[in-house]
Design an enzyme around this catalytic site. Sequence first.
Site, mmCIF file in Angstrom:
data_model
loop_
_atom_site.group_PDB
_atom_site.id
_atom_site.type_symbol
_atom_site.label_atom_id
_atom_site.label_comp_id
_atom_site.label_asym_id
_atom_site.label_seq_id
_atom_site.Cartn_x
_atom_site.Cartn_y
_atom_site.Cartn_z
ATOM 1 N N HIS A 85 -43.186 46.619 35.457
ATOM 2 C CA HIS A 85 -43.634 46.070 36.774
ATOM 3 C C HIS A 85 -43.295 46.609 37.893
ATOM 4 O O HIS A 85 -43.742 46.051 39.023
ATOM 5 C CB HIS A 85 -43.226 44.477 36.646
ATOM 6 C CG HIS A 85 -43.959 43.604 35.383
ATOM 7 N ND1 HIS A 85 -44.969 43.039 36.008
ATOM 8 C CD2 HIS A 85 -43.605 43.610 34.211
ATOM 9 C CE1 HIS A 85 -45.632 42.506 34.547
ATOM 10 N NE2 HIS A 85 -44.650 42.729 33.536
ATOM 11 N N LYS A 142 -43.793 44.176 51.066
ATOM 12 C CA LYS A 142 -45.057 43.424 51.178
ATOM 13 C C LYS A 142 -45.720 43.330 52.563
ATOM 14 O O LYS A 142 -46.649 43.108 52.853
ATOM 15 C CB LYS A 142 -44.960 42.344 50.509
ATOM 16 C CG LYS A 142 -44.873 42.308 48.902
ATOM 17 C CD LYS A 142 -44.653 40.877 48.474
ATOM 18 C CE LYS A 142 -44.132 40.669 46.943
ATOM 19 N NZ LYS A 142 -45.555 40.952 46.260
ATOM 20 N N LYS A 175 -47.112 35.118 49.430
ATOM 21 C CA LYS A 175 -46.304 35.896 48.456
ATOM 22 C C LYS A 175 -45.039 35.972 48.505
ATOM 23 O O LYS A 175 -44.322 35.612 49.657
ATOM 24 C CB LYS A 175 -47.004 37.274 48.300
ATOM 25 C CG LYS A 175 -47.019 38.128 49.594
ATOM 26 C CD LYS A 175 -47.805 39.606 49.604
ATOM 27 C CE LYS A 175 -49.323 39.354 49.330
ATOM 28 N NZ LYS A 175 -49.809 40.207 48.377
ATOM 29 N N ARG A 176 -44.043 36.289 47.791
ATOM 30 C CA ARG A 176 -42.683 36.562 47.830
ATOM 31 C C ARG A 176 -42.622 37.295 49.135
ATOM 32 O O ARG A 176 -43.343 38.227 49.572
ATOM 33 C CB ARG A 176 -41.988 37.194 46.745
ATOM 34 C CG ARG A 176 -41.816 36.225 45.527
ATOM 35 C CD ARG A 176 -41.017 34.951 46.130
ATOM 36 N NE ARG A 176 -39.684 35.134 46.122
ATOM 37 C CZ ARG A 176 -38.619 35.062 45.184
ATOM 38 N NH1 ARG A 176 -38.885 34.449 44.208
ATOM 39 N NH2 ARG A 176 -37.624 35.129 45.573
HETATM 40 C C1 LIG Z 1 -50.236 34.774 42.216
HETATM 41 C C2 LIG Z 1 -48.902 34.324 42.542
HETATM 42 C C3 LIG Z 1 -47.780 35.474 43.005
HETATM 43 C C4 LIG Z 1 -48.019 36.742 43.027
HETATM 44 O O1 LIG Z 1 -48.776 37.059 44.445
HETATM 45 P P1 LIG Z 1 -48.712 38.492 44.906
HETATM 46 O O2 LIG Z 1 -49.563 38.350 46.006
HETATM 47 O O3 LIG Z 1 -49.544 39.324 43.982
HETATM 48 O O4 LIG Z 1 -47.215 39.051 45.083
HETATM 49 C C5 LIG Z 1 -46.581 34.804 43.432
HETATM 50 N N1 LIG Z 1 -46.603 33.418 43.457
HETATM 51 C C6 LIG Z 1 -47.304 32.343 42.954
HETATM 52 C C7 LIG Z 1 -47.118 31.004 43.201
HETATM 53 C C8 LIG Z 1 -48.447 32.888 42.698
HETATM 54 O O5 LIG Z 1 -49.712 31.908 42.417
#
Ligand SMILES: *Cc1c(COP(=O)(O)O)cnc(C)c1O
Length: 835
Positions: free
Chosen positions: A382, A579, A573-574
């Site tokens: 991942h 990011k 996102k995190r």
């Molecule tokens: C989809 C999702 C993620 C992943 O988001 P990315 O933008 O791909 O990092 C993380 N947290 C939650 C709650 C999500 O629904």
Amino acid sequence: MSKKSNAPTTPQANQDVCIVKHWLDAPKIDENTLVDDLTRHFYYTLGRDKVGESHLYLYNALALTIRDRLVARCRATRQHLRSKKTRKAAYLSLEFLMGRALGNALLNLDLTDSSRNALQQYCTSLEQVQEAEHDAGLGNGGLGRLAACFLDSCATLGLPVLGYGIRYEYGMFNQIIDHGNQIEQPDNWLREGHPWELSAPEQAVRVKFFGHIETHKDKDGREHRVWANTQDVLAVPYDVPIPGYRNEVVNTLRLWKSEATDEFDLSEFNAGSYSEAVAKKNLAEQITMVLYPNDSSENGKELRLRQQYFLSSASLQDILLTWVNQNGHNFKDFAEHHVFQLNDTHPSIAVAELMRLLIDEYELEWDEAWVITTKTMAYTNHTLLPEALERWSVPLFEKLLPRLLEIIYEINARFLSLVARQWPGDVDMQRTLSIIEEGPVQHIRMAYLAIVGSFSVNGVAALHTDLLERGLFKDFYALWPEKFNNKTNGVTPRRWLAQCNPSLSELITEYIGPNWVRHFDQISQLRRYFDDEVFQEKWRNVKQDNKARLAGFVRAKTGVEFDETMMFDVQVKRIHEYKRQLLNILHVIHLYDRIVRGDIKDFVPRCVLLGGKAAPGYYMAKKIIKLINSVADVVNSDERTNGLLRVAFLPNYNVSAMELICPATDLSEQISTAGKEASGTGNMKFMMNGAITIGTLDGANIEIRDAVGSENFFLFGAQSEQVSAIRAAYNPNQLIAQDENLNRVMALLESGHFNLFEQGLFDDIISAIRSPNDPWIVAYDFASYVEQQQQAALTYLDKNVWTRMSILNTAASGEFSSDRTIQQYSDEIWRLSPM
Ligand SMILES: *Cc1c(COP(=O)(O)O)cnc(C)c1O
């Protein structure tokens, strides 16, 4: 000491004889029965007589009503699985970010309308009742949510797949924002009960820890290694039903809870040391107490290794027990009937554990056991981030899992002799590929163990797999090119469109019929209407309503007023430096600077939303949260920004929040440093809901842009092949000096404009941007980012053009359904047949 033909067996199913047959039929699905059951559960199971201010009991009563219907189907599905002929997959994951279950179950069973009606007699709306459900946050972010989407797709495709995970008492922490800082609060998600799960204590298994190794000779003089004097922990399964979409299939997610073994308590108790007995009980129960809140970085804590082994051992034992019950100790066909998918290296100790169980518990020879292991294990990588690659110290392993260490050494010895044959005399290559990393302290490279022990190694987007093959794992790729494959991630269109965006869902169905929910490639039929003005108008109205809904949520959670006539620009996102939420906030400062200096000729009003959790120990990520909040405060309280710019940081981003956010987003921010985001899945949820992406050529963004066409995507930034050259000669101070916009942004930041009463608060952020070693090249990408942001803004001004692009994004999102991903896993790795 446990030994030999004690290989445990569960009681055979001859009690079936006593089962009252009619109870095995699924409860009826009609509305009257639903009302009766809801009432029965409310009044009798839960013993309530008024709704009260909380809708918790009504929620529980409805959940139990739905669960009744799931249990019956689950039983049928399990009976099918039990049949010897069925090859099945087990998806092993330390994380399942499920979110709420009720809405999804209602959608998949087609019970939404009847539930709504049934609740009328309680003068309550379905929405209020759904709000009472706690969001199940047994995961950090993308990896955990992927596992949840996969389960939905497996059940919908009718594939025999069991999910295996951990039933953490405390899930992902709740994030509070206090004076702009993140505060973590424990997520006691089980406090009010979890009506979906069914425990099966009679199917508990024992997991061993500590102890030492003895050599025993059997009567034929053969030597056996015996893991003796262990401290055992009980793994108790809790099963959560996973309904497929309107297909009668209900799969199972089996979550393990750790408990102390009984005799362990008793022996201590008899020795008169009650408090020690209780202390050890606590130690055993600690294993599944809490989810580690680190995303994309390894933890290295002993308890984390215990969790990994606990999950792997319990799940493998569970599958082996089922096999032995049906086939005795004949493992000849085992590999024909099983495959284990490892969600990252977290459960990769399963490679060694399967060897141990087959050899020590079921007395197979090494070679036999190795063939089975390498025919059943498959590994998904991942991330390429070095800080995320798991390495466990050998001394820790030796103490905690001595038998597993022996087995890993043996796997490595045999593997290195293969390497020596492949590259004769190349000692460097042996050191490079060794599962054991040398150094002052030896470490086990879990990714290498996973690759050596698996028949399949996959990345999660085309670029990511490419980088694995040509970079991180290139020598393994040279050795075993046939193992490597790509499976671009996806998200389930049930939760991420049908359920979270009911108005758009209805509109889509009105134009192309209802089959897209199950056959998401049909979403491309929307292309026919992208120029249809009536359709465009309806499309815009839906987005408008969703934006109003989100604005209400943002107001309630932050006090910031979002105006739904403005563009909604969203990054959730995190929080991680790769990011680049920092790049986003620099752009916000730039927009603010434009307003302040009066450069608003073609300024397009926008509301910028950011959200996400930082790992509690991640200093820079927490600083970035503070900066976002500080900038938001300054911007929102400056009257000159009225009607032009609003900024909010949404606390506690989770699955339920995303269900409100992605349907309401105009512009989706996917702005990671190229080569760093393995795939992303947030990008796909936004696209499905008609947001347009501003993004780098990274992860699945590349495939998203290919699918929708470059004219419907705002691309900026360095490409992944360029990044290392850029870094080699990186001079951010010069870039800043030469770019008027960036220079002004940095001057504002450095003047303390956003931290008037806290001198030096953002110095570390400023230094990071100005550092020639900034791995994320924020300053480098700033100019092209600002340029594409302006392009996006101008495009937004033309409502018709924007709406076309929005429709085309949804229409091109077909391949980002996790149904497509899972079909590929099934066809190319698992080789399953639908039930
Ligand atoms: C989809 C999702 C993620 C992943 O988001 P990315 O933008 O791909 O990092 C993380 N947290 C939650 C709650 C999500 O629904």
